[in-house]
Scaffold this active site. Structure first.
Site, PDB file in Angstrom:
ATOM      1  N   GLY A  20       0.813  -1.208   0.000  1.00 16.23           N
ATOM      2  CA  GLY A  20       0.000   0.000   0.000  1.00 16.23           C
ATOM      3  C   GLY A  20       0.845   1.254   0.000  1.00 16.23           C
ATOM      4  O   GLY A  20       2.033   1.252  -0.338  1.00 16.23           O
ATOM      5  N   ASP A  21       0.219   2.358   0.421  1.00 22.07           N
ATOM      6  CA  ASP A  21       0.912   3.644   0.444  1.00 22.07           C
ATOM      7  C   ASP A  21       2.074   3.648   1.432  1.00 22.07           C
ATOM      8  O   ASP A  21       3.081   4.327   1.215  1.00 22.07           O
ATOM      9  CB  ASP A  21      -0.074   4.756   0.801  1.00 22.07           C
ATOM     10  CG  ASP A  21      -1.124   4.965  -0.282  1.00 22.07           C
ATOM     11  OD1 ASP A  21      -0.820   4.657  -1.452  1.00 22.07           O
ATOM     12  OD2 ASP A  21      -2.238   5.421   0.038  1.00 22.07           O
TER      13      ASP A  21
ATOM     14  N   GLU B 107       1.549   8.570   8.136  1.00 23.77           N
ATOM     15  CA  GLU B 107       2.456   8.426   9.262  1.00 23.77           C
ATOM     16  C   GLU B 107       2.342   9.657  10.158  1.00 23.77           C
ATOM     17  O   GLU B 107       2.175  10.785   9.663  1.00 23.77           O
ATOM     18  CB  GLU B 107       3.911   8.273   8.782  1.00 23.77           C
ATOM     19  CG  GLU B 107       4.154   7.056   7.909  1.00 23.77           C
ATOM     20  CD  GLU B 107       4.111   5.759   8.679  1.00 23.77           C
ATOM     21  OE1 GLU B 107       4.369   5.792   9.905  1.00 23.77           O
ATOM     22  OE2 GLU B 107       3.828   4.713   8.075  1.00 23.77           O
TER      23      GLU B 107
END
Length: 567
Positions: A222-223, A529
């Protein structure tokens, strides 16, 4: 447009139908031929012999053409000779050819190519051509391979990182069942690493990988996996170039290796915004044909200390709080984002601070444009790639520089978002900033000032509708080259306030992690994040990285369907 000279032309059979097949430097074209003077009957071998006799007699003066089908040479995946006996035995579609006699000496070759099936999805289709002359068959295979060898943009050797834990934990299966066979078909060799822990790919790229061996880096995940690869590749490139990452004024060296994304995560926002669909096969085919899409990268610093890179979203306030809360509920899986989003909306926290930014005055377009960043985007192609080093103004940062004048906005904000791309995804097809560009050296700052819950809900709902989400009195949007955010309470003050709170309510808050004590500062959501600091400096580095993509293609006009001929 000037017509390209033919490299090769022959009359060949496709599913017992006669075609005139032509190859030039850009297109492979086949046109069905309908005979006018003589009816062709009997078995396929007699038709084939008649077809080649007709070719020797300048058949084109005696026939008429029907459907015309073309494939760009750049979208041909592979070509190979085909065993006719095996084809007729294994493929039910060819059972009617089983009566071909050995004296016909029938030969065949198969062309694998990209078929665009709609909604930006690509598939690998096969077309098998038959002829009675082995020399002609070999000539076609040789010429097609020669044309493919001229496509120097195509990768030959790739480094692949697979995250087996992202999304639905299907990364390894997706690669093995949907991607690996396509790479093999295209004669691409790979070195595959299945990551074992967080930042495995980043650390391997920074210190261990011999990047000289590879034509690109592929991340299956994923990202978050993409972010790991981006951080590792940029860090390695800057280290090799002698650039100090902690210097916020440094001009970063451009990364030469392209990055490919095989989507296998929860959201796959980057893939969706650069390809138009989250589909592993489509992404693999973009890699195979060697597409290139440059992309901007934002560097994030706190007092000359490097924090993170961002390629999609930096969100403070609402999106930062959603991510922070969702991390406490990872056991819920992807549903945690809906839960935390609803909870954060109800809490309705706002944050005070000052945002300073340098407007992008010398670029084309604005955040309110109706046009979108698409494949071959004029704005991105004509953007000057040589960005001047980042310079941060002192004090109020409201000073004249050679680049322009900084602007300062103070206030109470429900959300501060910096979108370097549209941030579109299946849930929000337009994204946070629909007119944002992938590679124009700017980011769009979206300020949502303190307002009622109802008004904030109106803003959020417009992300899923056709209404302009910026056409609200409490929402402002600016296209900028760099910006700086300072909360009313700096990080050191925040630590002191948190210590006081813990002394007064420490046991209660420790026993109840979801305690709704009003926070002093939010956290920054940097591409999924959490950043440790609220005060940040952000600069945009134009076209710092390149992807195996071509941007979202406009819906093409009506094209003739070749699927009925594909094997």
């Amino acid at each position: 447009m000037e017509k390209q000279p033919s490299v090769l032309t022959s009359l060949l059979l496709v599913k017992s139908r006669l075609f005139e097949v032509t190859l030039n430097r850009t297109l492979l074209t086949w046109k069905e031929v309908q005979l006018r003077r003589k009816k062709v009957s009997g078995n396929i071998s007699s038709r084939l012999r008649f077809g080649f006799c007709l070719a020797n007699a300048l058949h084109r003066t005696r026939g008429i053409t029907a459907g015309v089908h073309s494939v760009p040479v750049s979208e041909i995946i592979a070509v190979r000779e085909t065993e006719v006996d095996k084809e007729t035995k294994d493929e039910g579609k060819w059972q009617k050819m089983s009566h071909i006699t050995t004296e016909t000496n029938l030969c065949a070759f198969t062309v694998s190519y990209v078929e665009k099936t709609g909604q930006h999805r690509w598939r690998c289709s096969n077309m098998t051509f038959f002829c009675s002359d082995e020399t002609i068959c070999q000539q076609w295979v040789r010429k097609l391979k020669e044309q493919l060898s001229l496509l120097t943009c195509r990768p030959k050797h790739l480094l692949v990182y697979i995250n087996p834990y992202g999304g639905k934990q299907q990364g390894k299966q997706i690669y093995e069942h949907k991607v690996a066979q396509l790479f093999t078909l295209a004669s691409i060799s790979t070195d595959v690493i299945v990551t074992e822990h967080a930042n495995h790919a980043r650390d391997h790229l920074k210190t261990q990988a011999d990047l000289r061996k590879y034509d690109g880096i592929i991340c299956v995940g994923g990202d978050g996996m993409f972010s790991e690869v981006v951080h590792g590749l940029i860090a390695r490139t800057q280290s090799d170039s002698g650039v100090d990452l902690n210097d916020s004024q440094a001009k970063l060296a451009q990364c030469n290796l392209r990055i490919g994304i095989i989507p296998a995560g929860s959201t796959d926002c980057i893939c969706y915004a650069t390809v138009g669909v989250n589909d592993p096969v489509t992404s693999a085919l973009h890699i195979i044909v060697g597409d290139t899409q440059p992309m901007d990268v934002c560097s994030v610093h706190n007092h000359n200390t490097f924090l993170k890179y961002s390629v999609s979203l930096l969100g403070y306030g609402f999106y930062g709080d959603v991510l922070t809360d969702s991390e406490r509920n990872r056991w819920m899986g992807p549903a945690r984002y809906d839960f935390s989003g609803f909870k954060t909306f109800l809490s309705h926290h706002y944050y005070e601070g000052t945002i300073s930014f340098l407007p992008a005055t010398n670029t084309l377009g604005s955040p309110r444009d109706s046009s979108r960043c698409r494949s071959g985007c004029y704005v991105c192609q004509h953007r000057v790639k040589d960005i001047s080093p980042i310079k941060w103004g002192g004090g109020d940062v409201n000073e004249n520089e050679s680049e322009g004048e900084w602007k300062v906005i103070k206030g109470k904000f429900l959300a501060i978002n910096a979108a370097s791309m549209s941030c579109a995804c299946p849930r929000s097809p337009k994204g946070l900033s629909p007119a944002a560009h992938l590679a124009d050296g700017t980011t769009d700052i979206i300020l949502v000032r303190k307002c009622s819950r109802l008004n904030f809900l109106r803003h959020l709902l417009r992300h899923t509708s056709k209404d302009d989400q910026f056409d609200l009195t409490f929402v402002e949007v600016y296209r900028v080259k760099k910006f700086k955010f300072t909360p009313n309470h700096c990080d050191s003050e925040f630590s002191n306030i948190r210590d006081v709170r813990e002394n007064a309510f420490g046991q209660i808050c420790r026993d109840h992690p979801s305690c709704d004590c009003t926070p002093v500062n939010s956290n920054w959501n940097c591409d999924g994040e959490i950043l440790e600091h609220a005060a940040i400096e952000v600069g945009v580095h134009c076209q710092l990285i390149k992807l195996f993509a071509r941007g979202i293609e406009e819906n093409p006009p009506f094209e003739e369907d070749v699927s009925s001929f594909a094997v």
